[in-house]
Design an enzyme around this catalytic site. Sequence first.
Site, PDB file in Angstrom:
ATOM      1  CB  ALA A 150      -0.894  -0.027   1.238  1.00  0.00           C
ATOM      2  CD  GLU A 161       1.661  -5.510   5.774  1.00  0.00           C
ATOM      3  OE1 GLU A 161       2.487  -6.377   6.125  1.00  0.00           O
ATOM      4  OE2 GLU A 161       0.875  -5.665   4.823  1.00  0.00           O
ATOM      5  CD  GLU A 219      -2.338  -7.564   2.923  1.00  0.00           C
ATOM      6  OE1 GLU A 219      -1.968  -6.418   2.606  1.00  0.00           O
ATOM      7  OE2 GLU A 219      -2.987  -7.792   3.949  1.00  0.00           O
ATOM      8  N   GLY A 233       0.658  -5.041   0.961  1.00  0.00           N
ATOM      9  CA  GLY A 233      -0.508  -5.122   0.085  1.00  0.00           C
ATOM     10  C   GLY A 233      -0.187  -5.768  -1.259  1.00  0.00           C
TER      11      GLY A 233
HETATM   12  N1  CAA Z   1       4.525   3.198  -0.695  1.00  0.00           N
HETATM   13  C1  CAA Z   1       4.893   4.372  -1.262  1.00  0.00           C
HETATM   14  N2  CAA Z   1       6.040   4.527  -1.953  1.00  0.00           N
HETATM   15  C2  CAA Z   1       6.823   3.442  -2.075  1.00  0.00           C
HETATM   16  C3  CAA Z   1       6.508   2.195  -1.504  1.00  0.00           C
HETATM   17  C4  CAA Z   1       5.289   2.099  -0.792  1.00  0.00           C
HETATM   18  N3  CAA Z   1       4.863   0.947  -0.251  1.00  0.00           N
HETATM   19  N4  CAA Z   1       7.490   1.319  -1.785  1.00  0.00           N
HETATM   20  C5  CAA Z   1       8.395   1.996  -2.512  1.00  0.00           C
HETATM   21  N5  CAA Z   1       8.004   3.289  -2.693  1.00  0.00           N
HETATM   22  C6  CAA Z   1       8.687   4.346  -3.429  1.00  0.00           C
HETATM   23  C7  CAA Z   1       9.854   4.914  -2.629  1.00  0.00           C
HETATM   24  O1  CAA Z   1       9.407   5.876  -1.711  1.00  0.00           O
HETATM   25  C8  CAA Z   1      10.691   5.505  -3.737  1.00  0.00           C
HETATM   26  O2  CAA Z   1      10.119   6.709  -4.153  1.00  0.00           O
HETATM   27  P1  CAA Z   1      11.064   8.006  -4.468  1.00  0.00           P
HETATM   28  O3  CAA Z   1      11.957   7.538  -5.593  1.00  0.00           O
HETATM   29  O4  CAA Z   1      10.116   9.078  -4.852  1.00  0.00           O
HETATM   30  O5  CAA Z   1      11.827   8.264  -3.213  1.00  0.00           O
HETATM   31  C9  CAA Z   1      10.493   4.508  -4.892  1.00  0.00           C
HETATM   32  O6  CAA Z   1       9.272   3.824  -4.600  1.00  0.00           O
HETATM   33  C10 CAA Z   1      11.596   3.473  -4.982  1.00  0.00           C
HETATM   34  O7  CAA Z   1      11.715   2.835  -3.724  1.00  0.00           O
HETATM   35  P2  CAA Z   1      13.102   2.713  -2.914  1.00  0.00           P
HETATM   36  O8  CAA Z   1      14.012   3.854  -3.253  1.00  0.00           O
HETATM   37  O9  CAA Z   1      12.772   2.503  -1.474  1.00  0.00           O
HETATM   38  O10 CAA Z   1      13.677   1.366  -3.577  1.00  0.00           O
HETATM   39  P3  CAA Z   1      14.709   0.350  -2.916  1.00  0.00           P
HETATM   40  O11 CAA Z   1      15.115  -0.556  -4.025  1.00  0.00           O
HETATM   41  O12 CAA Z   1      15.767   1.067  -2.164  1.00  0.00           O
HETATM   42  O13 CAA Z   1      13.848  -0.479  -1.828  1.00  0.00           O
HETATM   43  C11 CAA Z   1      11.935  -1.717  -1.042  1.00  0.00           C
HETATM   44  C12 CAA Z   1      12.833  -1.322  -2.241  1.00  0.00           C
HETATM   45  C13 CAA Z   1      12.721  -2.609  -0.064  1.00  0.00           C
HETATM   46  C14 CAA Z   1      10.743  -2.485  -1.579  1.00  0.00           C
HETATM   47  C15 CAA Z   1      11.482  -0.430  -0.301  1.00  0.00           C
HETATM   48  O14 CAA Z   1      10.948   0.480  -1.276  1.00  0.00           O
HETATM   49  C16 CAA Z   1      10.433  -0.643   0.737  1.00  0.00           C
HETATM   50  O15 CAA Z   1      10.725  -1.138   1.820  1.00  0.00           O
HETATM   51  N6  CAA Z   1       9.159  -0.291   0.421  1.00  0.00           N
HETATM   52  C17 CAA Z   1       8.077  -0.369   1.374  1.00  0.00           C
HETATM   53  C18 CAA Z   1       7.570  -1.801   1.544  1.00  0.00           C
HETATM   54  C19 CAA Z   1       6.470  -1.859   2.597  1.00  0.00           C
HETATM   55  O16 CAA Z   1       6.658  -1.533   3.747  1.00  0.00           O
HETATM   56  N7  CAA Z   1       5.255  -2.310   2.181  1.00  0.00           N
HETATM   57  C20 CAA Z   1       4.118  -2.438   3.056  1.00  0.00           C
HETATM   58  C21 CAA Z   1       3.261  -1.211   2.987  1.00  0.00           C
HETATM   59  S1  CAA Z   1       1.944  -1.227   4.169  1.00  0.00           S
HETATM   60  C22 CAA Z   1       0.737  -2.185   3.495  1.00  0.00           C
HETATM   61  O17 CAA Z   1       0.878  -2.739   2.420  1.00  0.00           O
HETATM   62  C23 CAA Z   1      -0.545  -2.261   4.320  1.00  0.00           C
HETATM   63  C24 CAA Z   1      -1.566  -3.236   3.843  1.00  0.00           C
HETATM   64  O18 CAA Z   1      -1.554  -4.392   4.217  1.00  0.00           O
HETATM   65  C25 CAA Z   1      -2.698  -2.837   2.979  1.00  0.00           C
END
Ligand code: CAA
Length: 257
Positions: free
Chosen positions: A66, A131, A111, A108
């Site tokens: 998400a 999460e 999911e 998500g």
């Molecule tokens: N939401 C919003 N933006 C996201 C994102 C997310 N879940 N995942 C990645 N992005 C964005 C980053 O902010 C970044 O944007 P900018 O270039 O504008 O800064 C871009 O995508 C590239 O990401 P990274 O620079 O972080 O890429 P990376 O290769 O260094 O890392 C990653 C990759 C490990 C997947 C890392 O992006 C990450 O940890 N992402 C979040 C994963 C996460 O926590 N997901 C769970 C979300 S909560 C959820 O899903 C709730 C639910 O159950 C409904």
Amino acid sequence: MPEQYILVEREDPIAVVTINRPDKLNALNWALVAEMAGHLETLDADDAIRCIVLTGAGNKAFAAGADIAEMSSASAIDMATGGFESWDRIRRIKKPIIAAVGGYALGGGNELAMHADMIVASENAKFGQPEILLGIMCGAGGTQRLARTIGKYRTMELCLTGKQITAQEAHDWGLVNQIVPAGQHLEEAKKLAREVAKQAPHAARFIKEAVLAAFEVPLQDGLMYEKRLFALLFATEDQKEGMRAFLAKEQPTFKGR
Ligand code: CAA
């Protein structure tokens, strides 16, 4: 809201639905999920489409979860009344869906992959429910679908640590149907979709319905439900065609009637 996040390519009898937000690793904001639900419903209602492939643009992510930026300022009421309706619409799609996962399927994203009926993963795919690292938990079915798929202990491990697992581990744990060489996930998922699309559509629909019922109802009720759907298929022309073709030693041509 103008449509902007989802691409749909038809290759009748299959269609490919692509989450097209690669600069944000296909992070799922509410508008994106609503747009995706709308496209899936349109394809679900179209008799010319028999199987749907769901994938993410680029090779880096299926979806990294998400949209954290969008969620960061949300209230509890926003979360309780917000966009989960779109997820329910995706859950209700009746046609078989195959997720083609390349790169991250996190939160998500994982999911969403589990809303599909089969998962084909690139060898570079990574799965997880991170999460807890954000101070929250799964909200789109992760605890429930994972526990029913990979069991309590592995689900606890993923959800309580936020760790990522490889495609190989996900396959070993029963979350992934096929692992394919990096970058081949879409082509292989399309091959599988064409195989499913060859089958009798009513049978495919009822099979999906019956298998999903196994997650919801007691065994006795599920067995009854299956028996009813089985009997109903004898009202279709495709049942006659399938059995005629077998006895004539020919390939059947299913018409979805
Ligand atoms: N939401 C919003 N933006 C996201 C994102 C997310 N879940 N995942 C990645 N992005 C964005 C980053 O902010 C970044 O944007 P900018 O270039 O504008 O800064 C871009 O995508 C590239 O990401 P990274 O620079 O972080 O890429 P990376 O290769 O260094 O890392 C990653 C990759 C490990 C997947 C890392 O992006 C990450 O940890 N992402 C979040 C994963 C996460 O926590 N997901 C769970 C979300 S909560 C959820 O899903 C709730 C639910 O159950 C409904």
